[in-house]
Design an enzyme around this catalytic site. Structure first.
Site, mmCIF file in Angstrom:
data_model
loop_
_atom_site.group_PDB
_atom_site.id
_atom_site.type_symbol
_atom_site.label_atom_id
_atom_site.label_comp_id
_atom_site.label_asym_id
_atom_site.label_seq_id
_atom_site.Cartn_x
_atom_site.Cartn_y
_atom_site.Cartn_z
ATOM 1 N N ARG A 19 0.296 -1.479 -0.274
ATOM 2 C CA ARG A 19 0.475 0.024 -0.104
ATOM 3 C C ARG A 19 1.267 1.097 0.160
ATOM 4 O O ARG A 19 0.952 1.465 -1.289
ATOM 5 C CB ARG A 19 -0.688 0.108 1.199
ATOM 6 N N ASP A 20 1.494 1.335 1.137
ATOM 7 C CA ASP A 20 2.269 2.930 0.955
ATOM 8 C C ASP A 20 4.037 3.210 0.246
ATOM 9 O O ASP A 20 3.842 3.540 -0.267
ATOM 10 C CB ASP A 20 2.770 3.191 2.886
ATOM 11 N N HIS A 212 5.049 4.961 12.796
ATOM 12 C CA HIS A 212 5.024 4.345 11.378
ATOM 13 C C HIS A 212 5.654 5.734 10.839
ATOM 14 O O HIS A 212 5.919 6.618 10.572
ATOM 15 C CB HIS A 212 3.820 5.080 11.338
ATOM 16 N N HIS A 214 8.746 6.630 8.247
ATOM 17 C CA HIS A 214 9.780 6.868 6.976
ATOM 18 C C HIS A 214 11.188 7.023 7.349
ATOM 19 O O HIS A 214 11.659 7.968 7.554
ATOM 20 C CB HIS A 214 9.156 8.051 5.954
ATOM 21 N N CYS A 245 8.233 9.908 -0.168
ATOM 22 C CA CYS A 245 7.601 11.284 0.398
ATOM 23 C C CYS A 245 6.732 12.359 -0.566
ATOM 24 O O CYS A 245 7.888 12.525 -1.082
ATOM 25 C CB CYS A 245 8.465 12.235 1.151
ATOM 26 N N ASN A 254 9.932 3.804 3.316
ATOM 27 C CA ASN A 254 9.331 3.434 4.790
ATOM 28 C C ASN A 254 10.225 2.963 5.441
ATOM 29 O O ASN A 254 11.461 2.918 4.900
ATOM 30 C CB ASN A 254 8.264 2.629 4.451
HETATM 31 ZN ZN ZN Z 1 4.234 6.311 5.037
#
Ligand code: ZN
Length: 316
Positions: A19-20, A212, A214, A245, A254
């Protein structure tokens, strides 16, 4: 350092590459490849995998096949297949697709919320409340993510009082007890992590807190260890460290799952994951994407292995 610095504590990692990670890739990864990767991740022992997002296909075309991914996976007993859900419409789709857990998202920063979700923080919160009620009625697990908890590209530092306010409202008004503080643009640093986590846990001991991070500025794993020291046991990470980002084109993504597992296990924490299997999956993902990824452990050659927990290590 003593051999038992992790004290055998069990740490839970949610894998977010599908996903991310994929949402910031230029190309579209085929549905069949996403399904194969999700199955490989579950086979390596990961117990929670965020496999897609029920956002509009126009906004995030890379994840336009969320339904097909959920339909295509063979679900492994004990594994939780989660999805990000941005609004009530997304919630209805997640219920229809039988997601095990939904991750509802808003930003701790008002300007980031308006830019990213195109509405006020209050409007996002109302949507979360509504979506959480639908999820509860459907018997789904619900978590919430607070983006930009450790800083915002528009506003800089976010006051701790703002984070505490949203955590309290999510818990008391929306009935959400699992909350993830997200360092969306990689601004966190260990002292901030320790202080903010300490404040949240002190004011809201019942919250099941996740972090979470990064690795945008290279502090990802340092922040994890600050979080561990502050008592957090839930972390997000993405295979091969993919992701990005939107405000820092070209920045690293991440924190990397296999690098995180290596760091945790060698420090005495238990993750229950087959690291070699995970490294194999990271190599596959890199091939699939067709460009180098930030993951380090997979390229680093032979590694040390943790002494058994019941035996003292060197220098103990
Ligand atoms: Zn993220």
């Amino acid at each position: 350092m003593s051999a038992g610095c992790g004290e055998g504590r069990e740490i839970h990692v949610q894998e977010v590459a599908l996903r991310d990670g994929l949402q910031s890739e230029a190309g579209f990864v085929a549905t069949a490849d996403k399904i194969a990767l999700a199955e490989r991740l579950a086979a390596s022992g990961l117990r929670k995998i965020e496999i897609s997002s029920f956002v509009s296909a126009r906004a995030v075309p890379q994840l336009a096949d969320a339904e097909a991914v959920f339909q295509g996976i063979t679900r492994r007993p004990g594994a939780i297949y989660a999805a990000l859900v941005p609004n009530v419409r997304g919630m209805e789709r997640a219920i229809a697709a039988r997601a095990d857990e939904v991750n509802l998202v808003m930003s701790a920063s008002e300007s980031h919320n308006r830019t990213n979700l195109r509405r006020s923080g209050d409007a996002s919160f109302q949507a979360i409340k509504e979506a959480a009620a639908l999820a509860a009625a459907a018997g789904m697990r619900v978590a919430a993510s607070l983006s930009c908890s450790f800083g915002c590209p528009f506003e800089g530092e976010i006051p701790a009082a703002t984070i505490l306010k949203w955590c309290r409202r999510l818990q008391e008004e929306a009935g959400i007890h699992s909350i993830s503080l997200c360092d969306t643009t990689g601004m966190a640093y260990p002292a901030l992590v320790r202080d903010l986590v300490g404040l949240v846990r002190q004011s809201n001991p019942a919250i099941n807190l996740a972090l979470h991070f990064h690795n945008t500025r290279g502090l990802g794993l340092a922040n994890v260890f600050a979080g561990l020291e502050a008592g957090v046991i839930h972390f997000d990470a993405a295979l091969a460290g993919i992701g990005g980002c939107p405000y820092a084109p070209g920045a690293t993504g991440n924190i990397c799952t296999e690098d995180l597992i290596h760091a945790l296990e060698i420090s005495g924490y238990r993750c229950g994951i087959d690291l070699d299997g995970l490294i194999g999956a990271a190599g596959e993902l890199e091939k699939l994407l067709g460009h180098p990824t930030p993951g380090q452990v997979m390229k680093a050659g032979p590694r040390l292995r943790r002494y058994p927990a019941d035996k003292p290590g060197p220098g103990a």
